[in-house]
Design an enzyme around this catalytic site. Structure first.
Site, PDB file in Angstrom:
ATOM      1  N   HIS A   1      53.857   5.150  -3.429  1.00 42.51           N
ATOM      2  CA  HIS A   1      52.803   4.143  -3.306  1.00 42.51           C
ATOM      3  C   HIS A   1      52.259   3.830  -4.692  1.00 42.51           C
ATOM      4  CE1 HIS A   1      51.642   5.406   1.110  1.00 42.51           C
ATOM      5  NE2 HIS A   1      52.767   4.702   1.062  1.00 42.51           N
TER       6      HIS A   1
ATOM      7  N   HIS B   1      49.993   9.976  -9.578  1.00 39.26           N
ATOM      8  CA  HIS B   1      50.133   9.737 -11.026  1.00 39.26           C
ATOM      9  C   HIS B   1      48.973   8.855 -11.458  1.00 39.26           C
ATOM     10  CE1 HIS B   1      54.330  11.139 -12.212  1.00 39.26           C
ATOM     11  NE2 HIS B   1      54.004  11.730 -11.079  1.00 39.26           N
ATOM     12  N   GLU B   2      48.657   8.908 -12.772  1.00 35.28           N
ATOM     13  CA  GLU B   2      47.428   8.279 -13.273  1.00 35.28           C
ATOM     14  C   GLU B   2      46.273   8.689 -12.350  1.00 35.28           C
ATOM     15  OE1 GLU B   2      50.140   6.129 -12.358  1.00 35.28           O
ATOM     16  OE2 GLU B   2      50.979   6.822 -14.244  1.00 35.28           O
TER      17      GLU B   2
ATOM     18  N   GLU C   1      58.221  10.611 -18.935  1.00 38.29           N
ATOM     19  CA  GLU C   1      58.411   9.167 -19.117  1.00 38.29           C
ATOM     20  C   GLU C   1      58.193   8.734 -20.569  1.00 38.29           C
ATOM     21  OE1 GLU C   1      55.571   7.310 -16.481  1.00 38.29           O
ATOM     22  OE2 GLU C   1      53.855   8.058 -17.592  1.00 38.29           O
TER      23      GLU C   1
HETATM   24  C1  NOJ Z   1      53.793   5.600 -13.963  1.00 38.48           C
HETATM   25  C2  NOJ Z   1      54.296   6.907 -13.428  1.00 38.48           C
HETATM   26  O1  NOJ Z   1      53.878   7.977 -14.236  1.00 38.48           O
HETATM   27  C3  NOJ Z   1      55.800   6.830 -13.332  1.00 38.48           C
HETATM   28  O2  NOJ Z   1      56.326   8.069 -12.908  1.00 38.48           O
HETATM   29  C4  NOJ Z   1      56.190   5.711 -12.410  1.00 38.48           C
HETATM   30  O3  NOJ Z   1      57.582   5.578 -12.429  1.00 38.48           O
HETATM   31  C5  NOJ Z   1      55.559   4.385 -12.830  1.00 38.48           C
HETATM   32  N1  NOJ Z   1      54.164   4.530 -13.062  1.00 38.48           N
HETATM   33  C6  NOJ Z   1      55.749   3.301 -11.790  1.00 38.48           C
HETATM   34  O4  NOJ Z   1      55.045   3.631 -10.624  1.00 38.48           O
HETATM   35 CA    CA Z   2      52.032   7.864 -16.024  1.00 41.00          CA
END
Ligand code: NOJ
Ligand code: CA
Length: 669
Positions: free
Chosen positions: A374, A453-454, A478
């Site tokens: 999501h 995430h975030e 990433e």
């Molecule tokens: C940032 C996330 O840290 C990463 O894992 C994800 O692929 C991208 N956002 C897209 O949702």
């Molecule tokens: Ca991220």
């Protein structure tokens, strides 16, 4: 009613205590003193083995609609309590956690009208201190402009910290500076005093409140600064309620911070009942290819989330024993501008080339589950109304873990307020604390685990909500694809003693190709393997492309073998930002695992294997940096070898510059 009156009378009759009031930890290592100064300002201080470590530091609040709660107080002591408890984690770094502390509850009462009272509760452990405020019901609606809790470090020190209130949220490289040179820091902020004591400042149980950052006031003195809110007050809440705990983890060795369970101990026990459905697992997925720009999230010729490609991942997962396959970019809304607004995301409608029903079925037949995704782009005004339907869909398809995402710059969360208007909020503000718990509890109703995430920072809420399995909240893998700069070799040795003190991180290690998007990864292969032991998470991704694993099957074997759930964890060696060696025991077998990583310097460590069970024989499967390994020039030089060892042996662990080592100790039957 009579009982309540009697209680009130007892409290009124409590004598004003001779200040300071003190409480010591169970073995007397740490002592906290609470006092009021000449102006009636409440203060606390902390000493360890007789040495001051926190000088008198203020307690209190500024309110938006009432006089501040900060001076003209007297102290009435309301109570003491001692706890020595042991509780079991459903999953974690260790199975059993000991909670041994002495508690002091202090009632602060204003001497003159409005005559308000507030409690401060201290829990003092031999390895740290937690304290929180409790607003009594009599205070009614509370609107907090600022919390003015201070932490005045009494000794000169070095600090490891990332800046707060910056556009990229928690995704910064760690600064190492003198404590006096810190700006506004996020927590955990970790310091080492010049005489070698380690202290990590953080918070526990951040529920319906705003996240705390630390502002440097000079001379080692820090003050809480709460994350803003669009409503003006940083926290608005009806009393009674407690604030989060303000925490200090304290240890001689850096590794002592990692072995410390204070943050978990200050959280409430599991509220979800039977959580046997929350399973630690490893996963692969349609992910790294997007970060390399080989595939795309959005539709088009490069769309990664297509049925055939996902089947390839399911086949690979089934063949190599991975439970999960994460698929990003499966749902409508990944338009060219998703990052800026997130307004088009649907959490139930997949793109036509992604057959979610068929893939869930295909996976099930092979014992593999899809991991849901999501991405909200921080637009929870669009996400929240879809939550029910989104989780219902996943529940029906047997998808029991979901990665959420809040990609938006600082202050860029779009959230609906009580009046129905959409406003901008911060990732760590009160509104997001509410949002995350809403997601986690609604997911729990469908037996679904959550990995944001975030995110909002981790404050140990996994104890209360064990389906909150991991989160990001730092620079992860990433950044090695596209980050400028990519993560430097010291990054993981920084994370272990800072971010990881908060809780599990979905770092997504295991890039054995060592290739980012047009940039090399500053690591060795052996270090990529070691990260599965060093960076704890109950969900671990094998993040590389299938073809890269196929070309590196021998080192890949360690990723297949390493578990994601432990019965014990210990830090053998470690210095913040330099190197760390961690050993963990598998929760489901007698096997042990070792992970060691270093910064850009090579290291030779003599490791006594005394953590192994005495008298038992083990086969050590060693994945080490080869003689010419170097994170810049020769990351793939790896030696894989086996030898027999026992607890009586000593192992020489050599780490190349930017390297690491991973060992699996298989117990003989
Ligand atoms: C940032 C996330 O840290 C990463 O894992 C994800 O692929 C991208 N956002 C897209 O949702
Ligand atoms: Ca991220």
């Amino acid at each position: 009613m009579r009982l309540v009156l009697a209680l009130a009378a007892a409290l009124l009759a409590t004598p004003v205590l001779a200040a300071p009031v003190t409480v010591s930890s169970p073995s007397g290592v740490i002592t906290v003193a609470v006092d009021v100064n000449g102006e009636g300002r409440p203060e606390y201080s902390v000493s360890r083995l007789g040495t001051a470590i926190i000088s008198p530091s203020r307690l209190g609040f500024l309110l938006t609609d009432a006089p501040k709660l900060e001076r003209n107080f007297t102290i009435a002591e309301a109570g003491r309590r001692s706890v020595d408890d042991r509780w079991e984690q459903p999953w974690g770094e260790r199975r059993f956690v000991r909670d041994r502390h002495n508690e002091l509850r202090v009632r602060l009462s204003e001497k003159t009208p409005p005559g308000r009272s507030i409690d401060v509760v201290f829990r003092v452990f031999d390895d740290g201190v937690g304290f929180r405020y409790e607003f009594p019901a009599a205070l009614g609606q509370v609107n907090i402009a600022e919390e003015i809790t201070e932490f005045a470090v009494a000794q000169p020190a070095t600090a490891w910290w990332i800046p707060a209130f910056q556009w990229n949220r928690e995704e910064y490289l760690y600064n190492k500076t003198r404590l006096t040179e810190v700006g506004i820091a996020q927590t955990p902020m970790t310091i080492r005093t010049d005489d070698g004591l380690h202290i990590a400042f953080h918070e526990a149980s951040l529920v319906d409140y705003s996240g705390m950052q630390l502002q440097n006031e000079g001379n080692g003195r820090f003050r809480a600064i709460l994350t803003p809110s669009s409503t003006g007050a940083k926290v608005s809440r009806a009393a009674p309620f407690p604030t989060p705990w303000r925490t200090m983890q304290i240890a001689d060795r850096a590794g002592g911070l990692v072995e410390n369970d204070l943050v978990l101990n200050l959280n409430e026990p599991n509220r979800l009942g039977d959580v046997s459905w929350v399973e630690p697992f490893k996963y692969v997925g349609v992910w790294w290819a997007m970060h390399l720009d080989k595939e795309s999230w959005g539709p088009g010729p490069k769309h990664g989330a297509n049925t055939a490609n996902v089947k390839r991942y399911i086949d690979f997962a089934a063949q190599h024993g991975f439970r999960g396959v994460l698929v990003e970019g499966w749902n409508e809304g990944w338009n060219d501008d998703w990052f800026a607004n997130g307004k088009d995301f649907s959490f139930t409608r997949s793109y036509p080339d992604f057959d979610i029903e068929e893939l869930a079925r295909y996976g099930r037949a092979k014992g593999v589950r899809l991991v849901g995704h999501h991405e909200t782009a921080g637009n929870i005004a669009v996400y929240e109304p879809q939550l029910d339907a989104a989780f219902d869909l996943y529940e029906r398809l047997g998808i029991d873990a979901v990665k959420t995402g809040y990609v938006a710059d600082m202050g860029g969360i779009q959230a609906t307020g009580p009046d129905g208007k959409v406003r901008f909020e911060w990732h760590e503000g009160q509104r997001m604390a509410q949002h995350h718990l809403k997601v986690v509890t609604e997911a729990a109703e469908r037996k679904i685990a959550i990995n944001p995430h975030e995110p909002i920072k981790d404050t140990g809420l996994r104890r209360t909500y064990p389906n909150w399995v991991a989160r990001e909240g730092a620079r992860g893998m990433e950044f090695n694809a596209w980050g400028q700069p990519p993560n430097p070799p010291e990054h993981e040795a920084n994370l272990v003693f800072t971010r990881m003190l908060a809780g599990p991180m979905d770092f997504t290690p295991g890039i054995l190709s060592l290739d980012g998007r047009n940039q090399p990864i500053l690591s060795t292969q052996a270090k990529q393997l070691a990260l599965y032991v060093v960076l704890y998470s109950p969900i671990q991704m094998a993040a590389d492309l299938i073809e890269n694993y196929q070309q590196n099957m021998r080192p890949f074997q360690f990723i297949k073998d390493v578990p994601a759930d432990w019965s014990e964890s210990r830090v053998l060696y470690g210095e913040i930002g330099d190197f760390v060696t961690i050993v963990r025991k598998d929760r489901r077998s007698e096997n042990w695992y070792l992970g060691a990583v270093t910064d850009e310097e090579s290291r030779v460590l003599e490791v006594p294997l005394s953590f192994l069970t005495p008298g038992k024989r083990y086969r050590a499967q060693i994945y080490r940096d080869g003689p010419n390994a170097h994170y810049r020039t020769n990351g793939k030089d790896i030696v894989i070898e086996e030898r027999n060892v026992t607890a009586a042996d000593m192992l020489t662990v050599r780490l190349a510059p930017g390297g690491g080592q991973a060992i699996r100790f298989v117990a003989a039957r």
